[in-house]
Every structure is written in C-alpha cells, then in structure tokens.
Design an enzyme around this catalytic site. Structure first.
Site, PDB file in Angstrom:
ATOM      1  N   GLU A   1      26.597  40.268  14.546  1.00 54.93           N
ATOM      2  CA  GLU A   1      27.821  40.170  14.555  1.00 54.93           C
ATOM      3  C   GLU A   1      27.740  39.932  16.170  1.00 54.93           C
ATOM      4  O   GLU A   1      28.460  41.360  16.999  1.00 54.93           O
ATOM      5  CB  GLU A   1      29.189  41.050  14.490  1.00 54.93           C
ATOM      6  CG  GLU A   1      29.436  41.336  13.308  1.00 54.93           C
ATOM      7  CD  GLU A   1      29.994  42.654  12.492  1.00 54.93           C
ATOM      8  OE1 GLU A   1      29.750  43.874  13.903  1.00 54.93           O
ATOM      9  OE2 GLU A   1      30.923  42.970  11.321  1.00 54.93           O
TER      10      GLU A   1
ATOM     11  N   GLY B   1      27.773  39.328  20.749  1.00 53.83           N
ATOM     12  CA  GLY B   1      28.734  38.553  21.648  1.00 53.83           C
ATOM     13  C   GLY B   1      28.397  38.643  22.670  1.00 53.83           C
ATOM     14  O   GLY B   1      28.650  37.810  22.635  1.00 53.83           O
TER      15      GLY B   1
ATOM     16  N   CYS C   1      43.724  47.889  44.680  1.00 59.73           N
ATOM     17  CA  CYS C   1      44.250  49.787  45.841  1.00 59.73           C
ATOM     18  C   CYS C   1      43.131  50.926  45.478  1.00 59.73           C
ATOM     19  O   CYS C   1      44.402  51.507  44.853  1.00 59.73           O
ATOM     20  CB  CYS C   1      45.483  49.859  46.121  1.00 59.73           C
ATOM     21  SG  CYS C   1      45.796  48.333  47.584  1.00 59.73           S
TER      22      CYS C   1
HETATM   23  N1  LLP Z   1      30.788  44.566  16.385  1.00 54.93           N
HETATM   24  C1  LLP Z   1      31.730  45.505  16.371  1.00 54.93           C
HETATM   25  C2  LLP Z   1      31.360  46.200  15.206  1.00 54.93           C
HETATM   26  C3  LLP Z   1      31.363  45.677  18.151  1.00 54.93           C
HETATM   27  O1  LLP Z   1      32.101  46.644  17.957  1.00 54.93           O
HETATM   28  C4  LLP Z   1      31.835  44.746  18.712  1.00 54.93           C
HETATM   29  C5  LLP Z   1      31.393  45.268  19.905  1.00 54.93           C
HETATM   30  C6  LLP Z   1      29.843  44.051  18.693  1.00 54.93           C
HETATM   31  C7  LLP Z   1      29.943  43.289  17.342  1.00 54.93           C
HETATM   32  C8  LLP Z   1      29.787  42.947  19.604  1.00 54.93           C
HETATM   33  O2  LLP Z   1      28.105  43.328  19.920  1.00 54.93           O
HETATM   34  P1  LLP Z   1      27.571  42.959  21.007  1.00 54.93           P
HETATM   35  O3  LLP Z   1      26.879  41.753  20.657  1.00 54.93           O
HETATM   36  O4  LLP Z   1      28.984  42.251  22.328  1.00 54.93           O
HETATM   37  O5  LLP Z   1      26.961  43.876  21.861  1.00 54.93           O
HETATM   38  N2  LLP Z   1      33.277  46.007  26.398  1.00 54.93           N
HETATM   39  C9  LLP Z   1      31.886  46.221  26.573  1.00 54.93           C
HETATM   40  C10 LLP Z   1      31.735  46.548  25.515  1.00 54.93           C
HETATM   41  C11 LLP Z   1      32.264  46.850  23.822  1.00 54.93           C
HETATM   42  C12 LLP Z   1      32.227  46.303  22.984  1.00 54.93           C
HETATM   43  C13 LLP Z   1      32.344  46.759  21.593  1.00 54.93           C
HETATM   44  N3  LLP Z   1      32.033  46.462  20.100  1.00 54.93           N
HETATM   45  C14 LLP Z   1      30.900  45.603  27.652  1.00 54.93           C
HETATM   46  O6  LLP Z   1      32.155  45.135  28.471  1.00 54.93           O
HETATM   47  O7  LLP Z   1      30.184  46.291  27.333  1.00 54.93           O
END
Ligand code: LLP
Length: 444
Positions: A295, A297, A366
């Site tokens: 998964e 992202g 701000c």
């Molecule tokens: N699968 C699950 C169950 C997750 O909770 C997440 C991300 C992913 C996959 C994808 O993770 P990735 O491959 O993107 O690292 N807003 C934060 C990141 C939060 C990630 C939350 N979960 C940032 O801007 O660094």
C-alpha cells in the site's frame, strides 16, 4: 527521520533539480516540469498552484511494479489514496493497474468515482463506522483490514445487515519502531493501530468462527517515510512467523498486506528504494506461498508533485531576510506539522544561476509555524518571483485547509501530451468557503 539531518549541507538548486526527473532547466524559460515552463502555468492559472507530472507518476508506478516482479513477487499494489486522492491521479494509477487502499467512506467513493473497481480496493483504518463498513460490503470491497476485536463485532453486524461476506485481513501491531517521525509511526505497541501481536491467533480463530466473516490473511503497516530496510524486515519477520503459527493452528492464510511506508529523499539523502523493499518482501515471505500486497502512497506520488508559489514580498527584520510567499501552512502543512524539509528552488532562469544567501521562507498565515524553511540558500528574489516547493505530491493538497479563509490552491497536471498542462481542480471562489454555512436569526 523526517526531521532533517542537518549534519550535511543542504543540496543546492542544481543538485535538487538534477536528482528529480520531473524537473529540468531551460536557459530562457527557467524551471520546467515535464517540459512545461512553470512560469506559463503561473501566468495562466495564478498561484499558489499544485503541479503534478503524469509521466513521472506513471514511471514511478512502473518502476515499483518492475522491482516487485524482478524480486519474483506477483504482488498486488494498492495505492494509499490518503497520500493524494485527486480523481486525475487515481484515474492515472488505476489505468496502470493499481488498486486502492482507502480509509473512509469518502475515499471508497472517490476511488470508485475515478474508476478503480471495488474488487481492487482494500479498506484500512482504526475507526471505520458501522455505516462505512456496510457501504464497503455493499460496494464489494476486496478486503477489510480489521484493527481490533471491537471492530470484529461491528463488522459481523454489518455483514448480517447486508447479507454479504466480509473478507478480512487482521492488521497486526508488530511492536517495531520504524525510526521515523513520532507522528507518523504506527507499529509500536503504544500506537493506536492494529491488534496486539499476542492476541492475533485467538482473534483470527474468532473471526473464522464469526458468521459473515472470512479471514484471508494478515496486514501490517509500521509507519511512513521509512528510509532503511531494517524496520521493514523486523516487522515482516514477525508477520511471517504469525502466518506459520496460524497454519499450525489449522487456519487458512492466503495473503499478507505489507502496508506502505517507503521513504523518498526529500533532501537528496540516500533512502531504501523499491528494489530493496521488494527484496526484503520476497526474502521475508519466501516459501510461504502467500500473495503479497503493498500500500505505497508517498513513494509513488511525492516526487511527482510540487507547489508553485509567488513571492509576495521580501522583508528584512532583525538582520534576517524573510521571503514571504503566497502559499502557506494551510496549503502545505508538512513543515509545520512534522518539521519536514522540502526543497525550495527558484523558477526564473536568472534566479536559478544567481548567487544565493540564507533566507527564511514563510507563508502569510498568522502563526510562526507557517515557516517552510529556515536559513535556506536562495538568490535575491523580488516580489513576483516564483518558487517551487518540491516533493509535495504526497500529503500536500489532501492535508490543506482553509485556515485564515484562504481558499484551496488550484491543481494542474503536466505531461499529458495533448496540452502543456491541464487543470484538474480549479481554485474555488471565495464564497465557496461559506456556501454551506447559515446564519441563525440572532436574538436582539
Ligand atoms: N497503509 C496504511 C495503513 C497507512 O496508514 C499509510 C499511511 C499508508 C499505507 C501509506 O504510507 P506511505 O507509503 O505513504 O508512507 N501525513 C504524513 C504521512 C501519514 C501517513 C499515514 N499512513 C506525512 O505527511 O508525512
């Protein structure tokens, strides 16, 4: 670590651009994204504006699937929609064959609206509501990643109410420290996610005995922006051991959903790439005859997007130069929220070669937290100059807010072949911010 390691000097603009295939420099037109001058986008659409590269996105998806295939994995890729849920992005990745990893009813609907079949969608999340669970079952979602014994009760009720069978993976908390920023670490025992490792076998048995629920495998996700393979290996080893334990106990385990978390080098720092990740996955589950699911992202979309912004003014105060942008923390919250480091490069050809000196790059909001960078080497930018904030394709626009009554920035895609760029989300009119409000009759 997501917090920048300041023990090495910052990469300069030339180094940042050279390391990012989406970007190139033109002697007259300045910074280009997949061949399109960013200045042309700003002139046509205004700023702030998010710019996504279709070719970069496609290339990254293909690089990931090629790495998985080269490691001998027939892996299923479910894009973590939370990283960037724009329909154009989902459509593009869906057309490449990606499924979706969703965490809300809204994301289920978005993925479907973008044409990703429910049969290629998995539903994760620690707080799925009864209504969301029913909607997922009615839609025919491929798999629900169960996060607790309490959720099993809700799911059983949703299965009974809809007459559907829920295929579930038990999301296990392996108690592994991912070595990332505390706010994006999810696999330590004290984090809110998943089922305690010690409870997993008993809960799998309970799920198997629950009418309308069919456990098919395990799931794990230990955090995000993980730059080394060691935490992944540690977590997958625990999951592999659990697969064996479950089979000894007589259970069927067909798949392991290994989550996301692969880092990108925001500061050009070396990080584990898809080849290393795929190798770790293959080695961890070798001989177990399980379908591996992932998964990702950030790795897919992060470097495929940037935030283009105009310098509003340059202010001198207390011996410090502040470059004030028309983009703020309401657009890109990562620096304020996680102390994240994002490359910031000038766009004009002359600015790209001019001598640089330190400046703080800030937004108009701000709050002092509305600071994109401190002591960043930048040329003498004038009001009206453009800058690009790099690697903003993941957790950028999706985390933006309308704080300070600032409307969301527009979003465009380049690299589509038929036009220099296309608008994929227009900037809403200011009135759209209060369209759904009503003012009560106020007592005198
Ligand atoms: N699968 C699950 C169950 C997750 O909770 C997440 C991300 C992913 C996959 C994808 O993770 P990735 O491959 O993107 O690292 N807003 C934060 C990141 C939060 C990630 C939350 N979960 C940032 O801007 O660094």
């Amino acid at each position: 670590m997501d917090a920048p390691d300041l023990s090495t000097p910052d990469p300069d603009a030339a180094e940042l651009i050279a390391a990012r295939p989406m970007l190139s420099r033109h002697a007259r037109d300045g910074l280009l994204a997949e061949g399109t001058p960013l200045a042309a986008i700003a002139a046509a659409i205004g700023t702030p504006v998010w710019v996504y590269g279709a070719r970069t996105l496609r290339a990254r998806y293909r690089a990931l699937t090629a790495a998985l295939a080269a490691a001998g994995l027939a892996a299923q890729v479910h894009f973590a929609v939370k990283a960037n849920d724009r329909l154009a992005i989902l459509r593009l990745l869906g057309a490449e064959g990606a499924g979706a990893d969703v965490v809300s009813g809204g994301e289920i609907a978005r993925a479907a609206a973008a044409g990703i079949p429910p049969g290629r969608t998995v539903f994760s999340g620690v707080g799925k509501t009864p209504a969301e669970l029913r909607a997922a079952l009615v839609a025919g979602i491929a798999q629900i990643n169960l996060e607790s014994a309490e959720e099993l009760e809700l799911l059983a009720a949703a299965a009974a109410a809809t007459g559907r069978t829920a295929r579930v993976a038990l999301r296990v908390n392996p108690d592994v420290d991912a070595g990332t920023h505390a706010k994006i670490s999810t696999g330590r025992a004290r984090d809110k996610f998943g089922i305690a490792f010690a409870d997993a076998v008993a809960l799998y048995a309970r799920a198997a005995a629950t009418p309308g629920v069919e456990p098919v495998g395990l799931a794990v996700h230990i955090g995000s922006q993980i730059g080394s393979l060691a935490p992944f290996r540690a977590a997958y080893a625990r999951i592999a051991a659990l697969v064996r334990d479950l089979r000894v106990a007589g259970h069927t385990v067909r798949s392991v959903d290994c989550g996301g978390g692969l880092a990108i080098g925001y500061r050009n720092e070396p990080v584990a790439g898809p080849e290393g990740w795929a190798g770790a996955l293959a080695a961890s589950f070798a001989g177990l005859d399980v379908t591996v699911m992932v998964e990702p992202g950030r790795w897919l979309v992060g470097p495929a997007g940037l935030l283009l912004s105009t310098v509003t003014l340059v202010k001198q105060a207390g011996g410090q130069r502040f470059v004030v942008l028309d983009a703020g923390m309401n657009d890109l919250v990562r620096p304020a929220m996680y102390d994240a480091w994002h490359g910031i490069v000038p766009v004009a050809a002359a600015d790209l070669v001019a001598a640089a000196s330190p400046a703080d790059v800030v937004g108009p909001v701000c709050e002092s937290g509305d600071t994109f960078a401190r002591d960043r080497a930048l040329p003498a930018l004038s009001p009206g100059a453009l800058v690009a904030i790099l690697d903003a394709g993941a957790y950028g626009a999706v985390m933006s807010s309308a704080y300070n009554a600032r409307p969301p920035a527009a979003e465009v895609m380049v690299g589509l072949g038929n036009a220099p760029f296309q608008l994929i989300r227009r900037r809403p009119a200011p009135e759209a911010l209060w369209r759904d409000e009503s003012v009560p009759d106020l007592p005198p």
